[in-house]
Design a protein around this motif. Sequence first.
Motif, short mmCIF file in Angstrom:
data_model
loop_
_atom_site.label_atom_id
_atom_site.label_comp_id
_atom_site.label_asym_id
_atom_site.label_seq_id
_atom_site.Cartn_x
_atom_site.Cartn_y
_atom_site.Cartn_z
N GLY A 93 0.91 -1.35 -0.01
CA GLY A 93 -0.46 -0.21 -0.33
C GLY A 93 0.68 0.53 0.16
N VAL A 94 0.50 2.28 -0.37
CA VAL A 94 0.28 3.95 -0.60
C VAL A 94 1.27 4.37 0.98
CG1 VAL A 94 0.79 6.47 -0.60
CG2 VAL A 94 -0.26 4.67 -2.31
N VAL A 95 2.24 4.55 1.73
CA VAL A 95 2.82 4.64 3.16
C VAL A 95 2.69 6.24 2.64
CG1 VAL A 95 4.38 5.00 4.42
CG2 VAL A 95 4.56 2.78 3.17
N ARG A 96 1.93 7.11 3.68
CA ARG A 96 1.66 8.17 3.39
C ARG A 96 2.85 9.46 4.80
NH1 ARG A 96 -4.92 8.47 4.33
NH2 ARG A 96 -4.36 8.28 6.81
N THR A 97 3.30 9.95 3.51
CA THR A 97 4.44 10.70 4.57
C THR A 97 4.84 11.58 3.61
OG1 THR A 97 6.96 10.70 5.54
CG2 THR A 97 6.45 8.92 3.33
N ASP A 98 5.10 12.70 4.32
CA ASP A 98 5.85 14.38 3.97
C ASP A 98 7.02 14.22 3.19
OD1 ASP A 98 2.80 15.50 4.25
OD2 ASP A 98 3.67 16.11 6.16
N ARG A 99 7.30 13.27 4.13
CA ARG A 99 9.71 13.47 3.47
C ARG A 99 9.42 11.76 3.33
NH1 ARG A 99 12.88 17.10 5.28
NH2 ARG A 99 13.74 15.58 4.20
N PRO A 100 9.09 11.06 2.19
CA PRO A 100 9.19 9.92 1.29
C PRO A 100 10.46 9.53 1.28
CG PRO A 100 8.56 10.57 -0.26
CD PRO A 100 8.51 12.35 1.13
N ASP A 101 11.93 10.31 1.26
CA ASP A 101 13.59 10.40 1.63
C ASP A 101 13.50 9.81 2.31
OD1 ASP A 101 12.32 13.01 2.08
OD2 ASP A 101 14.63 13.59 2.03
N ARG A 102 12.93 9.99 3.68
CA ARG A 102 13.71 9.59 5.56
C ARG A 102 13.00 8.07 5.36
NH1 ARG A 102 14.16 14.88 8.98
NH2 ARG A 102 15.21 15.73 7.72
N LEU A 103 12.30 7.54 4.93
CA LEU A 103 12.07 6.17 5.09
C LEU A 103 13.07 5.47 4.84
CD1 LEU A 103 8.97 5.67 2.36
CD2 LEU A 103 8.51 6.01 4.89
N GLU A 104 12.92 4.61 5.98
CA GLU A 104 13.69 3.48 6.30
C GLU A 104 12.86 1.97 6.49
OE1 GLU A 104 15.85 4.58 9.52
OE2 GLU A 104 16.71 6.12 9.02
#
Length: 131
Positions: A93-104
């Motif tokens: 599913g879509v991971v809702r975040t304003d900062r996808p560059d910080r996902l881990e």
Amino acid sequence: MKPVPTPTPDTRDWFDRIDAGELTVPRCAACGSFFLYPRSSCPRCGARSVELVPAAGTGVLLSFVVNHRGPAGFEAPYALGVVALAEGPRLTGVVRTDRPDRLEVDAPVRVAFEERGERRVVCFDLEEATA
């Protein structure tokens, strides 16, 4: 408009519960295993005694991709992730975040629902870090 699923006879009850804001996971009453996608028989033992049970709604991010050029209806960048639910099965599913560059990988997530017309779809929000 963003796409929505088209339920089959085996998945209709599962999607109806998602539309009601409830995530469930199919469980085999014979062997106790959880699985996804919903189907009429257990993929582990073949029993036809499948029931939908409420899911905890939590999990961890196993993998993800950040899309910088999405299809119509999707505002880029957005992240699509594979989540291991607390019950064991994996769900995309879509991971809702304003900062996808910080996902881990291994980030804790919680299920959420996005309305799309008359349907809802499963998505995930990052769990707040506790200090």
